[in-house]
Write a protein that holds these residues in place. Structure first.
Motif, mmCIF file in Angstrom:
data_model
loop_
_atom_site.group_PDB
_atom_site.id
_atom_site.type_symbol
_atom_site.label_atom_id
_atom_site.label_comp_id
_atom_site.label_asym_id
_atom_site.label_seq_id
_atom_site.Cartn_x
_atom_site.Cartn_y
_atom_site.Cartn_z
ATOM 1 N N ALA A 24 15.793 9.108 -2.882
ATOM 2 C CA ALA A 24 15.318 7.915 -3.588
ATOM 3 C C ALA A 24 16.406 7.351 -4.495
ATOM 4 N N ALA A 25 17.122 8.256 -5.174
ATOM 5 C CA ALA A 25 18.195 7.817 -6.081
ATOM 6 C C ALA A 25 19.338 7.166 -5.300
ATOM 7 N N THR A 26 19.612 7.675 -4.103
ATOM 8 C CA THR A 26 20.658 7.090 -3.254
ATOM 9 C C THR A 26 20.317 5.650 -2.896
ATOM 10 N N LYS A 27 19.073 5.432 -2.496
ATOM 11 C CA LYS A 27 18.641 4.075 -2.126
ATOM 12 C C LYS A 27 18.763 3.150 -3.326
ATOM 13 N N GLU A 28 18.289 3.617 -4.483
ATOM 14 C CA GLU A 28 18.361 2.796 -5.697
ATOM 15 C C GLU A 28 19.813 2.538 -6.107
ATOM 16 N N LEU A 29 20.637 3.576 -5.995
ATOM 17 C CA LEU A 29 22.049 3.440 -6.388
ATOM 18 C C LEU A 29 22.731 2.327 -5.592
ATOM 19 N N PHE A 30 22.678 2.415 -4.273
ATOM 20 C CA PHE A 30 23.423 1.451 -3.471
ATOM 21 C C PHE A 30 22.819 0.055 -3.556
ATOM 22 N N GLN A 31 21.482 -0.027 -3.585
ATOM 23 C CA GLN A 31 20.886 -1.367 -3.632
ATOM 24 C C GLN A 31 21.131 -2.067 -4.961
ATOM 25 N N SER A 32 21.224 -1.300 -6.040
ATOM 26 C CA SER A 32 21.405 -1.956 -7.338
ATOM 27 C C SER A 32 22.881 -2.162 -7.682
ATOM 28 N N THR A 33 23.790 -1.599 -6.898
ATOM 29 C CA THR A 33 25.214 -1.701 -7.252
ATOM 30 C C THR A 33 26.076 -2.412 -6.204
ATOM 31 N N TRP A 34 25.552 -2.592 -4.987
ATOM 32 C CA TRP A 34 26.414 -3.022 -3.867
ATOM 33 C C TRP A 34 27.187 -4.299 -4.183
ATOM 34 N N VAL A 35 26.534 -5.238 -4.862
ATOM 35 C CA VAL A 35 27.226 -6.485 -5.210
ATOM 36 C C VAL A 35 27.305 -6.668 -6.733
ATOM 37 N N ALA A 36 27.179 -5.567 -7.468
ATOM 38 C CA ALA A 36 27.184 -5.643 -8.935
ATOM 39 C C ALA A 36 28.601 -5.483 -9.490
ATOM 40 N N ASP A 37 28.742 -5.706 -10.809
ATOM 41 C CA ASP A 37 30.061 -5.527 -11.420
ATOM 42 C C ASP A 37 30.349 -4.036 -11.661
ATOM 43 N N GLU A 38 31.603 -3.726 -11.964
ATOM 44 C CA GLU A 38 32.032 -2.325 -12.045
ATOM 45 C C GLU A 38 31.292 -1.552 -13.131
ATOM 46 N N ASP A 39 31.085 -2.205 -14.269
ATOM 47 C CA ASP A 39 30.392 -1.585 -15.391
ATOM 48 C C ASP A 39 28.988 -1.123 -14.964
ATOM 49 N N ARG B 84 0.832 -1.216 0.000
ATOM 50 C CA ARG B 84 0.000 0.000 0.000
ATOM 51 C C ARG B 84 0.858 1.254 0.000
ATOM 52 N N LEU B 85 1.936 1.240 0.782
ATOM 53 C CA LEU B 85 2.792 2.432 0.850
ATOM 54 C C LEU B 85 3.470 2.693 -0.489
ATOM 55 N N LYS B 86 3.686 1.647 -1.254
ATOM 56 C CA LYS B 86 4.268 1.835 -2.580
ATOM 57 C C LYS B 86 3.224 2.325 -3.588
ATOM 58 N N ASN B 87 1.999 1.778 -3.497
ATOM 59 C CA ASN B 87 1.044 1.944 -4.593
ATOM 60 C C ASN B 87 -0.124 2.885 -4.338
ATOM 61 N N ARG C 181 12.476 -2.723 0.455
ATOM 62 C CA ARG C 181 13.595 -2.270 -0.374
ATOM 63 C C ARG C 181 13.127 -1.579 -1.651
ATOM 64 N N GLY C 182 11.886 -1.867 -2.075
ATOM 65 C CA GLY C 182 11.376 -1.287 -3.310
ATOM 66 C C GLY C 182 10.706 0.063 -3.130
ATOM 67 N N LEU C 183 10.598 0.521 -1.892
ATOM 68 C CA LEU C 183 9.965 1.820 -1.649
ATOM 69 C C LEU C 183 10.972 2.935 -1.907
ATOM 70 N N PRO C 184 10.520 4.059 -2.490
ATOM 71 C CA PRO C 184 11.456 5.114 -2.870
ATOM 72 C C PRO C 184 11.845 6.042 -1.715
ATOM 73 N N VAL C 185 11.582 5.600 -0.479
ATOM 74 C CA VAL C 185 11.968 6.385 0.704
ATOM 75 C C VAL C 185 12.708 5.475 1.671
ATOM 76 N N PRO C 186 13.521 6.064 2.545
ATOM 77 C CA PRO C 186 14.210 5.235 3.537
ATOM 78 C C PRO C 186 13.238 4.632 4.546
ATOM 79 N N VAL C 187 13.504 3.388 4.909
ATOM 80 C CA VAL C 187 12.744 2.684 5.935
ATOM 81 C C VAL C 187 13.703 2.459 7.102
ATOM 82 N N ILE C 188 13.339 2.974 8.273
ATOM 83 C CA ILE C 188 14.197 2.868 9.458
ATOM 84 C C ILE C 188 13.468 2.016 10.487
ATOM 85 N N THR C 189 14.099 0.958 10.982
ATOM 86 C CA THR C 189 13.464 0.150 12.026
ATOM 87 C C THR C 189 14.025 0.502 13.387
#
Length: 261
Positions: free
Chosen positions: A229-244, A48-51, A117-125
């Motif tokens: 939002a871009a920061t969250k997407e950046l790190f989550q999509s690159t943390w274990v990705a290749d350099e390219d 719901r929070l996403k949609n 992880r798919g929400l465009p805002v930080p989630v803090i527990t």
């Protein structure tokens, strides 16, 4: 005063006027353990929070916490297996779940952790009391974890002869060394907040996790929602990705941000 949304008497969504949305695990008499309605309510809340535009129009930060004496003690095994174990287990393990959308990757057991992880805002527990098994995996799905020093943590699944299958293989690799992950999972050992901080399971220990989360949330709200939002997407999509992938992703996201200047 905004309306509190109560999902299956298990999870409350409490919007505030400043863009902070509180999500409260609300089954305190059972230490917020995960029965089928709790699994569904957590995944439903994230979905719901996403949609739902009425909920997320001004959403900037989500604070996830547990009501009562504990954040979450994990699987309510008795309740889940009561109505014929295979029926509920099938519902937990079939993928995709009904909450992750058309291209959802996770099953219901995973989506209670993964959808944050798919929400465009930080989630803090905010963690206190106990954070065991599936409860720990829910917390690991968030972007930051603030814990009391005496909160107890365990990857508890080995006690049932199981493995953690609610996204832990994805979240733990970003946070702890592989030997630590193996040791904690193979033993089911309980660690306190201070040790959890030392090994990377929590962001930091503080006496009042909610106060700390509010402080950090207010700092984040001062920043551009697009860059957050871009920061969250950046790190989550690159943390274990290749350099390219990493280098291209940085530029792609930056160009989108520059276009909004």
């Amino acid at each position: 005063a905004n309306n509190v949304i109560n999902i299956q008497n298990r999870v409350k969504i409490i919007p505030t006027d400043d863009g902070i949305i509180h999500v409260l695990l609300s089954r305190p008499t059972k230490l917020n353990s995960l029965d089928m309605p709790m699994f569904e309510a957590i995944a439903d809340a994230a979905s719901r929070l996403k949609n739902d535009p009425t909920l997320n129009k001004n959403m900037r930060v989500i604070l996830l916490s547990g009501e009562g004496r504990a954040f979450c003690t994990g699987l309510d095994a008795k309740s889940v297996t009561l109505s014929g174990p295979t029926k509920n287990l099938d519902k937990l393990l079939e993928r995709p779940s009904e909450f992750g959308g058309e291209d959802g990757l996770g099953n219901l057991a995973q989506d209670v952790c993964y959808l944050w992880r798919g929400l465009p805002v930080p989630v803090i527990t905010c963690l206190h009391g106990m954070c065991f098994g599936g409860g720990l995996q829910v917390a690991l799905g968030a972007d930051m974890r603030f814990s009391t020093p005496d909160c107890r943590f365990s990857i508890m699944e080995s006690r049932w002869g199981l493995i953690p299958d609610m996204g832990a293989s994805l979240t733990l690799r970003e946070l702890v060394r592989i030997d630590v992950a193996k040791e904690l999972t193979m033993t089911g050992r309980i660690v306190d907040g201070l040790e959890a901080e030392k090994i990377g399971l929590v962001t930091r220990c503080v006496d009042d996790p909610m106060e700390e989360a509010m402080k950090v949330a207010k700092e984040i709200i001062e920043r551009s929602p697009d860059s957050v939002a871009a920061t969250k997407e950046l790190f989550q999509s690159t943390w274990v990705a290749d350099e390219d992938t990493c280098l291209k992703k940085e530029t792609d996201l930056q160009m989108k941000l520059i276009a909004t200047w």
